[in-house]
Design a protein around this motif. Structure first.
Motif, PDB file in Angstrom:
ATOM      1  N   TRP A  32     -58.390  -3.299  -4.046  1.00 56.65           N
ATOM      2  CA  TRP A  32     -57.988  -3.001  -5.376  1.00 56.65           C
ATOM      3  C   TRP A  32     -56.487  -2.096  -4.937  1.00 56.65           C
ATOM      4  CZ3 TRP A  32     -59.369  -4.648  -9.856  1.00 56.65           C
ATOM      5  CH2 TRP A  32     -60.463  -5.326  -9.784  1.00 56.65           C
ATOM      6  N   SER A  62     -58.420  -3.314 -13.238  1.00 57.70           N
ATOM      7  CA  SER A  62     -59.460  -2.329 -13.652  1.00 57.70           C
ATOM      8  C   SER A  62     -59.077  -0.844 -14.068  1.00 57.70           C
ATOM      9  CB  SER A  62     -60.675  -2.290 -12.438  1.00 57.70           C
ATOM     10  OG  SER A  62     -61.441  -1.383 -12.608  1.00 57.70           O
ATOM     11  N   ASP A  72     -56.139  -5.873  -9.042  1.00 56.35           N
ATOM     12  CA  ASP A  72     -56.823  -6.705  -8.095  1.00 56.35           C
ATOM     13  C   ASP A  72     -56.131  -7.402  -7.050  1.00 56.35           C
ATOM     14  OD1 ASP A  72     -58.739  -8.546  -6.970  1.00 56.35           O
ATOM     15  OD2 ASP A  72     -59.087  -9.828  -8.566  1.00 56.35           O
TER      16      ASP A  72
END
Length: 88
Positions: A32, A62, A72
């Motif tokens: 991430w 996210s 991502d």
């Protein structure tokens, strides 16, 4: 101060294990990315462009908290690969 003696084979085995652990931790961290890392990877300078990619569903993200958005890394690489132009 204590001095620890190791045979060559034991020393190199220990070093290899340390390197493997460091590589594994780097892979975990790279899953991430924050906004700045994502912009560097995509080579863009505009936060608006990043938001547009996010809003259009071109890259996965996210949002664990209201002001924290993580991207991502796999979806970024996939987006870059989808836009590859083949040479002649």
């Amino acid at each position: 101060m204590e001095v620890i003696c190791l045979e060559d084979a034991a020393f190199f085995t220990m070093i290899e294990r340390v390197v493997e652990r460091i590589k594994d931790k780097q892979k975990e961290k790279a899953k991430w990315l924050n906004g700045e890392e994502t912009m560097q990877l995509l080579r863009i300078t505009s936060k608006t462009t990043l938001q547009k990619l996010r809003d259009e569903g071109k890259i996965r993200f996210s949002q664990p908290e209201k002001k924290i958005i993580l991207y991502d890394a796999d979806s970024i690489y996939e987006y870059l690969n989808q836009n590859v132009k083949e040479t002649f």
